[in-house]
Motif scaffolding. Structure first.
Motif, mmCIF file in Angstrom:
data_model
loop_
_atom_site.group_PDB
_atom_site.id
_atom_site.type_symbol
_atom_site.label_atom_id
_atom_site.label_comp_id
_atom_site.label_asym_id
_atom_site.label_seq_id
_atom_site.Cartn_x
_atom_site.Cartn_y
_atom_site.Cartn_z
ATOM 1 N N LYS A 31 0.823 -1.223 0.000
ATOM 2 C CA LYS A 31 0.000 0.000 0.000
ATOM 3 C C LYS A 31 0.857 1.274 0.000
ATOM 4 O O LYS A 31 0.387 2.350 -0.321
ATOM 5 N N GLN A 32 2.135 1.092 0.359
ATOM 6 C CA GLN A 32 3.008 2.265 0.501
ATOM 7 C C GLN A 32 3.072 3.031 -0.833
ATOM 8 O O GLN A 32 3.140 2.414 -1.892
ATOM 9 N N ASN A 33 3.019 4.311 -0.784
ATOM 10 C CA ASN A 33 3.207 5.171 -1.965
ATOM 11 C C ASN A 33 2.141 5.034 -3.049
ATOM 12 O O ASN A 33 2.429 5.250 -4.225
ATOM 13 N N ARG A 34 0.900 4.647 -2.640
ATOM 14 C CA ARG A 34 -0.131 4.590 -3.698
ATOM 15 C C ARG A 34 -0.430 5.987 -4.218
ATOM 16 O O ARG A 34 -0.977 6.150 -5.284
ATOM 17 N N ILE A 35 -0.042 7.012 -3.444
ATOM 18 C CA ILE A 35 -0.228 8.390 -3.915
ATOM 19 C C ILE A 35 0.582 8.642 -5.201
ATOM 20 O O ILE A 35 0.188 9.393 -6.078
#
Ligand code: TPP
Length: 588
Positions: free
Chosen positions: A336-340
């Motif tokens: 989920k990390q860095n989905r931005i």
């Protein structure tokens, strides 16, 4: 052999390790932990005593990475434990399982001013996967087994186990140490004696029990068939797919051949990173070594096998938004990390190796065909060869003084074989080397991993030679990095673990200097000297060679290999020129 009639808690610890197939422990001794080391010796577990606790943990980490055995480090209370913190964090970030056993003052004296008494559990909390404070002999077997299960299951990592001195020593020693008297006089003395005796009884309860430890079975991930078919479907319609494989793909030496077969049957262009480097040997037609960003910008399907979207992929921004992105990772957080920055269309929380093996098995058994990828392979080959040609040209440049690092790396690569284990510990020189030298097989390359820790080399080298005694272990150091752990030459000598070390001596902490000088026009704290590092070898009855000109390098390497075969460690002090090869590669 495992002893059932335990004479001290240290023996119970050693029995649990033995049943779990631990072959070696790394330690720097202390009175708190002696009984465990004696127990290990009773059980024919090798005890390698090193010169800094961090190196014991780095070595344990490398044992887990390179073999099917669990790495174990044993250190004394207080400063013994605090000295391991960086190496623990390194293992945690690298998802490398290990057990760190730390001694502690007697349970009855906790918080009362005993020698080396600190809150170790709280200290290590953020750098381990979990920790266990044992305060009774009867808890040793179940809690240590639980710790091993935790280290090896799911997202693997280091686990800390604290064992106070009174849980480890023989009963008589503990009772004497507690100051228990046979016939105390006076009310207060009698009361104290009763209290102390009761405490000792609590700690020692179970010591004479017939404890039979059993081997721990780690919990593993399921691979969901639906996700396999979804991935196969996407591969059937992709014309520019690419695989990225990272350290999570390599769980054990047993599966290396299966992994290679699976990749060959899937026949997708790929890049290897971290511990996966070398998996396909030298110059395999599926593997591309340069221009990964080009591939990721132009691919229509990207599959990440245990590769997070961190700084190495510019937090996901290296991957074209137009492509479909699948990520298989043991770590839910990393999915989920860095989905931005970059959405992952298909997130699969599973074991990347098992997923990959099943992907190829289903492709074969269901006769699934993928499109012709020749044009895509040709495109990647072209950009890859262009980069190779650029590197060749730079390697030919004559430096004003000393040795061109690219030219040196090319020569070193000629001496590597399938029996070479390569370890990198440094900045610029190591990064330059890794562009050029190629590990010749899986589990033949070791670097600290994503924590980027200078100083891991000595411990990694000890473990690598222990695991692979008939291989040549090459430890590539930066000159700055070398002095963190070069003194492990002493351990290498005492335990007959001879290593070849090559120190890239550019008289600087060059990776830092490069950007600092450009931005601030100031070399502050980045300059070193062309020190005679090779002379260090003499103090340890090892051999030192200085290489000041490229023409001397072949001879030095041949000599080093010969000496190493005869059982001695060698330091090659390779005097390098400054190089702009990696200009602009700052990591933020
Ligand atoms: C424990 C630790 N301290 C400091 C750093 C920051 N650092 C990263 S690369 C580097 C320079 C390494 O110098 P050297 O080992 O001489 O290799 P070179 O870059 O000169 O080839 C430094 C200081 C780090 N990564 N780890």
């Amino acid at each position: 052999m495992v002893h059932n009639a335990h004479i001290h808690g240290g023996q119970i610890v050693a029995d649990v390790l033995k049943v779990n197939k631990v072959k070696v422990v790394f330690t720097l001794t202390g009175g708190h932990i002696s009984p465990i080391l004696i127990g290990c010796q009773n059980n024919d577990i090798d005890v390698i005593d090193v010169r800094h606790e961090a190196n014991a943990v780095f070595a344990a980490d490398a044992v887990s990475r390179l073999s099917t055995s669990l790495g174990v480090a044993i250190v004394t209370a207080g400063p013994g434990v605090t000295n391991t913190v960086t190496a623990l964090k390194n293992a945690q970030m690298a998802e490398s399982p290990l057990i760190l056993i730390g001694g502690a003052p007697p349970t009855i004296l906790e918080g009362r001013g005993a020698l080396q008494d600190i809150d170790q559990i709280n200290l290590v909390k953020t750098v381990v996967k979990g920790s266990f404070a044992i305060s009774k002999v009867k808890d040793i077997e179940p809690k240590l087994s639980k710790a091993i299960e935790m280290a090896l299951s799911g997202v693997r990592g280091p686990v800390f186990v604290q064992l106070p001195i009174d849980t480890l020593y023989p009963e008589e020693t503990v009772r004497t140490g507690y100051g228990i008297k046979k016939d105390p006089k006076g009310f207060m003395n009698k009361f104290m004696n009763w209290y102390v005796k009761r405490s000792a009884n609590k700690v020692l309860f179970g010591l004479t029990d017939n404890i039979i430890p059993v081997e721990v079975k780690p919990k593993n991930f399921e691979v969901n068939d639906t996700t396999i078919f979804k991935a196969l479907g996407l591969l059937q319609s992709a014309s520019k797919p690419v695989f990225l494989l990272g350290s999570q793909i390599i769980n054990s030496s047993e599966s290396l051949t299966d992994l290679k077969d699976a990749l060959e049957s899937l026949n997708i262009p790929l890049f290897l990173s971290g511990m996966a480097r070398g998996l396909l040997g030298k110059d395999h037609n599926l593997q591309f070594r340069h221009k990964r960003s080009y591939a990721l910008k132009n691919a229509d399907l990207v599959i990440l096998f245990g590769v997070p979207l961190d700084f190495r992929l510019d937090y996901g921004r290296h991957i074209s938004r137009k492509s479909y992105l699948i990520s298989i990772n043991r770590n839910k957080f990393l999915l989920k990390q860095n989905r931005i920055f970059r959405k992952i269309q298909l997130q699969i929380h599973s074991d990347p190796k098992d997923f990959l093996l099943k992907l190829s098995e289903y492709k074969r058994s269901k006769n699934i065909l993928f499109p012709n990828l020749k044009p895509w392979f040709d495109e990647l080959k072209k950009v890859n060869s262009e980069r190779d040609a650029e590197i060749d040209k730079l390697a030919e440049e004559e430096p004003v003084e000393n040795i061109n690092p690219l030219a040196a790396a090319k020569i070193i690569d000629n001496y590597l074989t399938e029996k070479s284990v390569l370890i990198g510990d440094g900045g610029d020189w190591i990064a330059t080397l890794s562009y050029i030298i190629q590990p010749r097989g899986g589990l033949k390359w070791l670097d600290p991993g994503v924590f980027g820790t200078l100083g891991s080399g000595g411990g990694f080298a000890l473990a690598s030679k222990y695991i692979n005694p008939d291989n040549t272990v090459w430890l590539f150091y930066g000159d700055g990095s070398s002095l963190y752990s070069v003194m492990e030459l002493d351990t290498m000598k005492r335990h007959n673990l001879p290593i070849i070390m090559i120190i890239g001596n550019d008289a600087a902490w060059a990776q830092i200097a490069r950007e600092q000088v450009e931005i601030f026009a100031n070399e502050l704290a980045t300059r070193l000297e062309h020190t005679d590092y090779h002379l260090i070898a003499e103090a340890f009855q090892s051999v030192g060679i200085i290489v000041k000109q490229i023409s001397e390098l072949d001879g030095a390497l041949q000599k080093a290999i010969e000496i190493n075969k005869q059982g001695q460690s060698v330091i090659i002090n390779l005097v390098l020129s400054k190089s702009d090869f990696r200009k602009g590669s700052i990591s933020m």
